[in-house]
Design an enzyme around this catalytic site. Structure first.
Site, PDB file in Angstrom:
ATOM      1  N   ARG A   1     -14.457  37.607  39.268  1.00 27.86           N
ATOM      2  CA  ARG A   1     -13.227  36.828  39.487  1.00 27.86           C
ATOM      3  C   ARG A   1     -12.001  37.617  39.046  1.00 27.86           C
ATOM      4  NH1 ARG A   1     -14.954  32.433  41.626  1.00 27.86           N
ATOM      5  NH2 ARG A   1     -17.036  31.704  41.045  1.00 27.86           N
TER       6      ARG A   1
ATOM      7  N   ILE B   1      -8.561  38.335  37.414  1.00 26.71           N
ATOM      8  CA  ILE B   1      -8.016  37.822  36.159  1.00 26.71           C
ATOM      9  C   ILE B   1      -6.732  37.012  36.391  1.00 26.71           C
ATOM     10  CG2 ILE B   1      -6.474  39.750  35.538  1.00 26.71           C
ATOM     11  CD1 ILE B   1      -7.821  39.648  32.725  1.00 26.71           C
TER      12      ILE B   1
ATOM     13  N   HIS C   1     -11.120  48.065  45.888  1.00 27.19           N
ATOM     14  CA  HIS C   1     -11.554  46.667  45.718  1.00 27.19           C
ATOM     15  C   HIS C   1     -11.077  45.846  46.896  1.00 27.19           C
ATOM     16  CE1 HIS C   1      -7.721  47.330  43.626  1.00 27.19           C
ATOM     17  NE2 HIS C   1      -7.373  46.106  43.968  1.00 27.19           N
TER      18      HIS C   1
HETATM   19  P1  DGP Z   1      -4.362  45.395  43.588  1.00 22.57           P
HETATM   20  O1  DGP Z   1      -2.885  45.159  43.570  1.00 22.57           O
HETATM   21  O2  DGP Z   1      -4.956  45.198  44.960  1.00 22.57           O
HETATM   22  O3  DGP Z   1      -4.712  46.753  42.984  1.00 22.57           O
HETATM   23  O4  DGP Z   1      -4.998  44.265  42.683  1.00 22.57           O
HETATM   24  C1  DGP Z   1      -5.563  44.438  41.420  1.00 22.57           C
HETATM   25  C2  DGP Z   1      -6.086  43.110  40.956  1.00 22.57           C
HETATM   26  O5  DGP Z   1      -6.876  43.334  39.822  1.00 22.57           O
HETATM   27  C3  DGP Z   1      -5.023  42.094  40.556  1.00 22.57           C
HETATM   28  O6  DGP Z   1      -5.126  40.948  41.421  1.00 22.57           O
HETATM   29  C4  DGP Z   1      -5.361  41.711  39.125  1.00 22.57           C
HETATM   30  C5  DGP Z   1      -6.761  42.242  38.941  1.00 22.57           C
HETATM   31  N1  DGP Z   1      -7.054  42.733  37.617  1.00 22.57           N
HETATM   32  C6  DGP Z   1      -6.365  43.653  36.902  1.00 22.57           C
HETATM   33  N2  DGP Z   1      -6.942  43.876  35.718  1.00 22.57           N
HETATM   34  C7  DGP Z   1      -8.053  43.083  35.683  1.00 22.57           C
HETATM   35  C8  DGP Z   1      -9.080  42.882  34.708  1.00 22.57           C
HETATM   36  O7  DGP Z   1      -9.115  43.463  33.637  1.00 22.57           O
HETATM   37  N3  DGP Z   1     -10.045  41.993  35.034  1.00 22.57           N
HETATM   38  C9  DGP Z   1     -10.054  41.316  36.223  1.00 22.57           C
HETATM   39  N4  DGP Z   1     -11.036  40.458  36.437  1.00 22.57           N
HETATM   40  N5  DGP Z   1      -9.109  41.496  37.165  1.00 22.57           N
HETATM   41  C10 DGP Z   1      -8.116  42.366  36.888  1.00 22.57           C
END
Ligand code: DGP
Length: 126
Positions: A34, A36, A110
């Site tokens: 999921r 964050i 991702h």
């Molecule tokens: P992008 O802009 O496509 O690189 O999106 C990166 C996404 O990653 C953003 O929606 C927030 C998520 N994210 C960043 N750090 C973490 C983390 O430590 N854990 C999780 N679950 N998501 C994270």
């Protein structure tokens, strides 16, 4: 463009078990967890376990087994989150951001799978 991978990025740290995550599904080649900072009622990130910077890096350089594993895990997420059309869900948006113009924050490929509500316009107006 080169695909120099930074092993200190946050998703690499998640894959190494250094940072906890809320896992949705996993197989040999990919992990789904999921976001964050969810932007929809269901917001899952699917990442390959290999060292790929972006979608185009993965598409060009991943093995067929890695690509199949990644895509099958995406299907599993769509089904388990009850958004996939195959299982009668109401649909979802799948997006990937790459590089500066894509506004990619984390330099490990991702796919965002988001659903549970109408997603609205595809991108903001310019
Ligand atoms: P992008 O802009 O496509 O690189 O999106 C990166 C996404 O990653 C953003 O929606 C927030 C998520 N994210 C960043 N750090 C973490 C983390 O430590 N854990 C999780 N679950 N998501 C994270």
């Amino acid at each position: 463009m080169s695909f120099a991978y930074d092993d200190s990025n946050i998703f690499a740290r998640i894959l190494r078990g250094e940072i906890p995550n809320d896992t949705v599904a996993e197989n040999d080649h990919a992990l789904a967890f999921r976001d964050i900072s969810p932007k929809a009622p269901s917001h899952v990130l699917v990442i390959p376990k290999g060292r790929y910077v972006s979608f185009d890096d993965f598409a060009a350089n991943a093995s067929e087994a890695e690509i199949a594993g990644f895509m099958r895990l995406c299907a599993q997420v769509c089904a388990s989150e009850s958004v996939g059309l195959e299982k009668g869900g109401d649909g979802f948006r799948a997006i990937t951001n790459a590089g500066a113009h894509g506004v990619q924050e984390v330099p490990h490929f991702h796919l965002h799978i988001m659903g549970g509500a109408v997603m609205g316009p595809m991108i903001g107006t310019r």
